[in-house]
Design an enzyme around this catalytic site. Structure first.
Site, PDB file in Angstrom:
ATOM      1  N   GLU A   1      37.884  30.265  30.551  1.00 57.61           N
ATOM      2  CA  GLU A   1      37.141  29.608  29.471  1.00 57.61           C
ATOM      3  C   GLU A   1      38.176  28.924  28.611  1.00 57.61           C
ATOM      4  OE1 GLU A   1      36.173  28.565  26.199  1.00 57.61           O
ATOM      5  OE2 GLU A   1      35.525  30.576  25.565  1.00 57.61           O
TER       6      GLU A   1
ATOM      7  N   CYS B   1      35.652  27.695  19.929  1.00 61.49           N
ATOM      8  CA  CYS B   1      35.629  26.754  21.052  1.00 61.49           C
ATOM      9  C   CYS B   1      34.223  26.224  21.299  1.00 61.49           C
ATOM     10  CB  CYS B   1      36.190  27.415  22.311  1.00 61.49           C
ATOM     11  SG  CYS B   1      35.479  29.030  22.690  1.00 61.49           S
TER      12      CYS B   1
END
Length: 543
Positions: free
Chosen positions: A258, A292
């Site tokens: 990720e 994020c």
């Protein structure tokens, strides 16, 4: 290793006192708002990691033998631990990361407690064998089932922006799936890493099933792979993720990555503008913008552009930014000086290229706090600016006017990243249609920056935002490998019709099978059926 010059300058007396204590063995952890030293964490060597790996591999064999319900009963205790120690954990996260204690409870502790409960309750279902419907009646005696097998020992390298919640869910899923887990948390938030270690050591896990290591990030990935980890989970930058994927390819070690986002928010002309502005404030500035999956780019339909900006300005300027001493601040401080410099670079780049500061939050307190930056809203932005092209990872919102939502989609997809996005509209059908066109792994409607907290919902991105998923059933399956078991349920059948010995009759019979199933001629189908049946009869007798 001595305390940093930065910490000594702020607290020279404290630094000298701590330096003399036996606890000074490795990384120092700094209170992000004040520069005080919170404590130290000893460093593990590569050789120690190799030994930890050996013990974990031995422990995993016995752990995987335990019934799922027994593993779940142990993991479920983590929810109670988090609840009982909420105040202490929230303070540790706030001090070590910089976010407020309320933010820590909202985005770290509540999702973690829910995750332990959810996955403990769903693990048996997620790991249960699944039967596959036969693909054709002629092979209906071959019954297949999919089993989920643990990888063995999985490694988790987690980031500093959500230092508790991100690794917590991955550890829980990994353990429930029958793996042993080795966790390495970010060097910047070692006190939270220690807190996580205490959580999993307090719930009654067998020795060596869970291990915590502290290694510099620049060597951790290589060390995990060299030690023979069976799968590596990494959350961090695109560059490091690509490097680890390349290294993992040398041994075909699977990875789940990720790697961040530059996430877009689309505001339609029929949107609830008050709600949309509130959502932009939350998703853009929460955790000092270090999310994020947070909003970085906003595309607003021209019909409501100025009204939206007016509301956004009022709400931004009402934010209280500062050090969390009494719960009366909304936004805390940033975690690292390095990230602050990135944010400042992006803002300056935008201003030099024509952007305008439309709104700016104000500091809530007097005093010299560290890593403090005021959230800003920028207008007159374009895709030549870093704030719209790259991940800023800070409290900055760039707002663009668009002539149509088709233009908004094109701009939203004009990025190498694709983690999350959102659509804001009162027309549900239209919103879903737009959401499907956004090239992102998670898209929310009339909300943003919350799906990571939904245990049942997969998390992960498209394009350079990574590969693989965590969370939900899909994420849980990432902790296992599929194995198919095929069983013949007609034991009286002596052999398959394609087995040896071969002759012309076998060839004709197999060709007849094709003709029976797929020929466009009825007569050919009938004659093919006869040839196939003649061959099929040999399955009931031996040579």
């Amino acid at each position: 290793m001595a305390p940093s010059a930065y910490a000594q300058a702020l607290n020279p007396e404290l630094s000298e006192n701590i330096k003399k204590t036996p606890e000074f063995l490795g990384h120092e952890s700094i209170k992000k708002a004040t520069g005080e030293i919170l404590g130290f964490s000893s460093l593990n060597t590569v050789e120690e990691l190799e030994e930890i790996m050996k013990r974990a591999r031995a422990a995993q064999i016995e752990w995987a033998k335990k019934p799922v319900r027994e593993r779940a009963a142990i993991i479920r205790k983590a929810s109670a631990y988090i609840t009982k120690n909420c105040d202490e954990l929230a303070r540790t996260i706030s001090d070590d990361n910089g976010k407020t204690r309320i933010d820590a409870v909202i985005s770290e502790l509540i999702p973690s407690a829910m995750a332990a409960s959810y996955y403990s309750g769903k693990a048996r279902k997620f790991l249960k064998d699944r039967f596959i419907v036969p693909g054709h009646i002629l092979l209906a005696n071959k019954i297949s089932r999919i089993s989920r097998l643990p990888f063995g020992v999985i490694g988790i390298i987690s980031p500093w922006n959500y230092p508790f919640a991100i690794p917590f869910s991955e550890v829980v899923m990994g353990l429930l799936a029958g793996n042993a887990v080795i966790l390495k948390t970010a060097s910047e938030t070692q006190m939270v890493g220690k807190a996580l270690k205490e959580v999993f050591e307090s719930i009654g896990l067998p020795p060596d099933v869970f291990s915590y290591v502290n290694m510099p990030g620049k060597i951790a990935g290589d060390a995990f792979l060299a030690a023979g980890v069976d799968k590596l989970f990494f959350t961090g930058s695109v560059g490091v993720g690509k490097y680890l994927m390349g290294k993992a390819a040398e041994t075909l070690t699977p990875v789940s990555l990720e790697l961040g986002g530059n996430d877009a928010m689309l505001v339609c002309d029929d949107a609830d503008l008050e709600r949309a502005a509130d959502g932009a404030i939350w998703a853009g500035f929460q955790n000092a913008g270090q999310s994020c999956g947070g909003v970085e780019r906003i595309y607003v339909h021209y019909n409501v552009y100025y009204r939206f900006l007016e509301i956004l300005k009022t709400k931004t300027e009402s934010l209280r930014v500062g050090y969390d001493t009494d719960f009366n601040v909304d936004i805390g401080v940033m975690t690292t000086e390095r990230q602050m410099k990135t944010v400042e670079t992006h803002i300056n780049d935008a201003l030099e290229k024509g952007a305008v500061i439309h709104a700016k939050a104000h500091f809530a307190q007097e005093g010299k706090w560290c890593n403090l930056i005021a959230p800003v809203v920028l207008t007159e932005v374009n895709h030549d600016m870093l704030v719209m092209k790259e991940e800023t990872f800070g409290p900055v919102l760039g707002v663009m006017r668009v002539d149509s939502m088709d233009d908004a989609i094109a701009l939203a997809n004009d990025s190498s990243l694709g983690l999350t996005g959102s659509v804001w509209s009162t027309d549900r059908k239209k919103a879903i249609s737009l959401a499907r066109r956004i090239r992102a792994g998670a898209v929310t409607i009339n909300d943003h920056l919350m799906s990571h907290g939904l245990s049942e919902t997969p998390w992960g991105g498209l394009k350079e935002s990574g590969i693989g998923r965590t969370h939900g059933e899909i994420g849980f399956q990432e902790m296992t490998e599929p194995q198919v078991i095929v069983e013949d349920i007609m034991p009286f059948v002596k052999r398959n019709m394609w087995w040896h010995p071969h002759d012309k009759k076998v060839y004709n019979g197999l060709k007849g099978l094709l003709e029976m199933l797929y020929s466009q001629s009825l007569m050919t189908r009938l004659t093919g059926s006869v040839k196939m049946l003649m061959l099929y009869m040999r399955t009931f007798k031996r040579d």
